[in-house]
Structure formats: structure tokens, C-alpha cells
Design an enzyme around this catalytic site. Structure first.
Site, short mmCIF file in Angstrom:
data_model
loop_
_atom_site.label_atom_id
_atom_site.label_comp_id
_atom_site.label_asym_id
_atom_site.label_seq_id
_atom_site.Cartn_x
_atom_site.Cartn_y
_atom_site.Cartn_z
N HIS A 165 16.32 64.63 30.43
CA HIS A 165 15.97 62.86 29.68
C HIS A 165 16.88 62.06 30.83
CE1 HIS A 165 13.95 64.19 26.64
NE2 HIS A 165 14.88 64.97 25.90
N LYS A 219 25.59 50.14 54.17
CA LYS A 219 24.59 50.87 53.72
C LYS A 219 24.00 52.10 54.78
CE LYS A 219 22.20 49.97 50.67
NZ LYS A 219 20.85 48.69 50.54
N GLU A 262 13.03 57.89 50.12
CA GLU A 262 11.51 57.18 50.24
C GLU A 262 10.32 57.04 50.63
OE1 GLU A 262 14.61 53.68 48.57
OE2 GLU A 262 15.37 54.86 50.44
N SER A 304 21.35 49.00 57.49
CA SER A 304 20.85 47.60 56.90
C SER A 304 20.70 46.55 57.59
CB SER A 304 21.33 48.03 55.58
OG SER A 304 21.21 46.14 55.11
#
Ligand code: ARG
Length: 458
Positions: A155, A282, A289, A276
Site C-alpha cells: 500500500h 530541477k 516517465e 527544466s
């Protein structure tokens, strides 16, 4: 003039040519188409269906065409519709009437079934090799991290301590099944359909076994209608690839979580991350992704194929031309994802200390604490309740279980003694789980050994 132009009085409208044509996407099967035609021509000569010298001229010219295509000297035409007719047209333009004998006893329907099977056969082998490279990388990472403790989760809540090696070897198992599924799928792809004709085979005495042998097929198809009307094999492959992508996507999701500041379990190499355009700080896990995102494309292809096929009456229907873009895109996507994913995990930095800290923080030894009480004679359910209260106390007092002093321990149960510290240490929690399939070093080493044996036998 079209190769099938005989019964037509008008030429095809330009818009229909464009709409009908598949050369944009089926030209990639040029090699399989030519090799298939060479085997067919050879067999026609051998069986005296066409003169031997014509067969030889056709074969040699096809080889020249193959060479010319590979050297970029050939341009395909939209109004020759597809790769099959383009190549036949080129053949006829080079050797005239002799070239017109090639299509004896054959239809584009069995020809296209042959070409896709041959094309996908080659792709499966390439994809399998890429998965093997990924599996080897997983084993390398596992070997480096047999003692790297981190929390295992259920979980997404810290559950019990495991090792990073064990976690990597979980993915090894998933990709192993992917390899096995591809092997199985290959068996059903490697069946030779030529000789099925348009739908009802042919009256020419073709030697189908000879063609199968020439082209490295294990068997021949057993029903001509099925052979030209079947795309199960493309659906099956796309389904195998969907499962593979699902595994890569779950792995990507973990990489994304782990590389976040909140987890901080790994750091991706600069070469496999991106920045970024606005936020200077970043470092983004774009590769992971994109792999996660591209999984959707592959599922989409699977849905396309299933839907294209679902209402088609036997045998061939032009709808089936829609199979190619879907299955090709699935194959291309997987081939794009696998190598870059492998490199990304090969170069990532494993932050062992952070992992250990997280395992210490989340009461991951609570089960072992309950088991400790069981060893001291307390029934498991009662132990579970006592330790639940102990965890609550720890939360209120901002302590880990192993940070309690002995009198605090005894306030929960008098049977708890000094040996508790050793018994609930994280390393003991892991090393005690030494069943086959467990996270203890010896168990994972056995899994690695089995894994290496599997890879060496592929
Ligand atoms: N380009 C076609 C396809 O991919 C080849 C078979 C065409 N057959 C036909 N009878 N129109 O399905």
C-alpha cells in the site's frame, strides 16, 4: 497500369490510391517479401511449375533488387499500393514476361501473411536480446546490493525490511516471464502460410514443405482460410509486449518515486535525466516517465488489433491491412524503451544510507517484534496487539522500536529481555527470512544463480 488492371475500364481515383496504399508503412518488410519470393520462385522451378531457367532469373533479379533497395537506389510508388506489388512491378520492369511468372500459385493474401510472420520473427529475437541485456543489468545491480537494506512496501506504506537485491530480482522474474511468453509466441508465429492462395489454396502442385524449410519455418499452416484470415499471432505478440511494457512502467514508477526528494533512494545519472527550462534546480526522470507514458501506446495498439479483427468474416478482408501500423508501432516502441531504460538503471546511483534510514524509520521491524514475543511463548494474535500498542507509544514518543529502553519494553510485556535488540535489528529481520524466495542474502544468491542459468540457456 495496375498489376490487377485487366478487368477495369477506368483508372483508380488518386484519392483512392492514396487511401488504399500501404507502402508508407509496409515497405519495411521489403527483405522478408523478397526472401519469401525467392523461396517461392525456387520451389516453382523445382516442381516444374515454371521453367527452371525462369526460376533462376527471377531469383537472381530479386537478389539484385534487394541489394539495390539496401543501397537506397529504389523508390517505391504509392500507386503500386503495397510492398508486394512494388517489388513485383520492379521485377517485371527488369525482366519482362519472365517476372510475370513469379506470382503463379500465390496471392497477396498468403504473401502478406508470410511477410508479417517473417518480419515479426526477427523482431522477437531482437526484443528478446534487449530483455536479456536488461536482465543481466538487474543481476549486476543485485550482486552489488545483497546487503543493501531498504523498506519493502505494501500500500506504499513501509512494511518489512528487504534488500535492494531482492527488489531488483523481483523485476528479474517479471522480465523472465516476458522472455518465456515471447518464446511461446514465436512458436505460433513460425508457421508457414504460403500455398494458402487467396483463400482456397491452389491447383498447382506446390511443395509447401520445401518453402517452409527454405525460410526456416518449423511447420506449415493447416487450413488455407485460417492462414490468410488469421492475425492472432500479431495480437498475441502485442499482448506479450503490453505485459512487458506494464512491467517496465511499474519499474519506471518506482524509479520516479525513488528519485524524488521525498524518497531519495537513488540518483539518476546526469546523462539519463533532464532539466527544466524554468526551474534551475530541477533534475527530472524524463526517461522513466516516457517509458511509463509509452506503455499507453502499446496498450492502444493491442486494442486496435483486437478491434480490427473482431467482426471480420472469413477469410481475408482489407481491414487487415490496418494490422501493420499497430503491431509495428508496438514493436518500435518497445525497442526504443528497452535499451535506454537499461542504461538508465545501469548508471543510477543507489543511495544505500538513505534506504537504510528509511527502513529504520517506519517500524518495519514490528512484525519481527511480534515474532519475538511468539518465540517467548505468547500467541501471535496477542503479540500483534501488544506490538500495536508499542508502535502507538513509539509514535507518541518519537522513537523507533529498537530505541526503547529495556524498562519501556518490559512495560509492554515482562518476557522481553536484552536479546530483543539483536532479534529486531534490521539485519536480523532480513537474514532470518531465508526461505527459498525470501530476501536473505543466501536466498537471493540462489535466485541470482538460477537467473544466470536461465539466461545462459535461452
Ligand atoms: N497490403 C495488403 C495488406 O496489407 C496486402 C494484401 C492485399 N490483398 C488484397 N486482396 N487486396 O493486407
Amino acid at each position: 497500369m495496375k498489376l490487377w488492371g485487366g478487368r477495369f475500364e477506368k483508372s483508380t481515383d488518386k484519392s483512392v490510391d492514396d487511401f488504399n496504399s500501404s507502402i508508407r508503412f509496409d515497405s519495411r518488410m521489403y527483405k522478408q517479401d523478397i526472401l519469401g519470393s525467392i523461396a517461392h520462385a525456387k520451389m516453382l522451378g523445382k516442381c516444374n511449375i515454371i521453367p527452371e531457367e525462369d526460376s533462376i532469373l527471377i531469383q537472381n533479379t530479386l537478389k539484385e533488387i534487394l541489394n539495390d533497395i539496401e543501397e537506397g537506389k529504389v523508390e517505391f510508388e504509392i500507386d503500386a499500393e503495397d510492398i508486394h506489388m512494388n517489388i513485383e512491378k520492379i521485377l517485371i520492369s527488369r525482366i519482362g514476361d519472365v517476372g510475370k511468372r513469379l506470382h503463379t500459385g500465390r496471392s497477396r493474401n498468403d504473401q502478406v501473411a508470410l511477410d508479417i510472420r517473417m518480419y515479426l520473427r526477427d523482431e522477437i529475437i531482437e526484443i528478446k536480446n534487449m530483455i536479456v541485456a536488461l536482465e543481466k543489468t538487474l543481476i549486476d545491480i543485485a550482486k552489488e546490493n545483497l546487503d543493501t537494506i531498504l523498506p519493502g512496501y505494501t500500500h506504499l506504506q513501509r512494511a518489512q525490511p528487504i534488500t535492494f537485491a531482492h527488489h531488483m530480482m523481483a523485476y528479474f522474474q517479471m522480465f523472465k516471464r516476458d522472455i518465456e511468453r515471447l518464446n511461446d509466441c514465436y512458436k505460433r508465429i513460425n508457421i508457414m502460410p504460403l500455398g494458402s492462395g487467396a483463400l482456397a489454396s491452389t491447383t498447382y502442385p506446390l511443395d509447401r514443405y520445401m518453402v517452409a524449410k527454405e525460410l526456416g519455418f518449423d511447420e506449415i499452416t493447416e487450413n488455407s482460410l485460417d492462414a490468410v484470415g488469421d492475425r492472432d499471432f500479431a495480437i498475441e505478440l502485442t499482448s506479450c509486449l503490453s505485459l512487458l511494457m506494464m512491467h517496465l512502467s511499474r519499474f519506471s514508477e518506482e524509479i520516479i518515486l525513488w528519485s524524488s526528494h521525498e524518497f531519495s533512494f537513488i540518483e539518476l545519472d546526469d546523462a539519463y535525466s533532464t532539466g527544466s527550462s524554468i526551474m534551475p534546480q530541477k533534475k527530472n526522470p524524463d526517461v522513466a516517465e516516457l517509458v511509463r507514458g509509452k506503455t499507453g501506446r502499446v496498450y492502444g495498439s493491442l486494442m486496435t488489433l483486437l478491434t480490427v479483427m473482431k467482426s471480420l468474416p472469413l477469410a481475408y478482408n482489407k481491414d487487415m491491412q490496418e494490422d501493420k501500423e499497430a503491431v509495428f508501432d508496438a514493436v518500435d516502441t518497445v525497442k526504443m524503451c528497452l535499451p535506454v531504460f537499461t542504461k538508465m538503471i545501469e548508471t543510477m546511483k543507489v543511495k544505500k544510507d538513505e534506504m537504510y534510514k528509511a527502513a529504520q524509520g517506519g517500524f518495519t521491524n514490528a512484525t519481527d517484534m511480534a515474532d519475538y514475543l511468539v518465540k517467548k511463548g505468547i500467541p501471535f494474535r496477542s503479540a500483534h496487539e501488544i506490538i500495536g500498542k508499542m508502535v502507538l507509544y513509539c509514535i507518541e514518543n518519537n522513537k523507533a522500536i529498537d530505541e526503547l529502553n529495556i524498562s519501556e519494553f518490559k512495560s509492554f510485556h515482562e518476557n522481553i529481555e536484552e536479546d530483543v535488540y539483536e532479534e529486531i535489528s534490521l539485519s536480523k529481520c532480513v537474514s532470518g527470512r531465508n526461505l527459498p524466495g525470501g530476501p536473505a542474502k543466501e536466498s537471493v544468491m540462489k535466485a541470482i544463480e538460477n537467473g544466470m542459468k536461465f539466461l545462459s540457456e535461452i
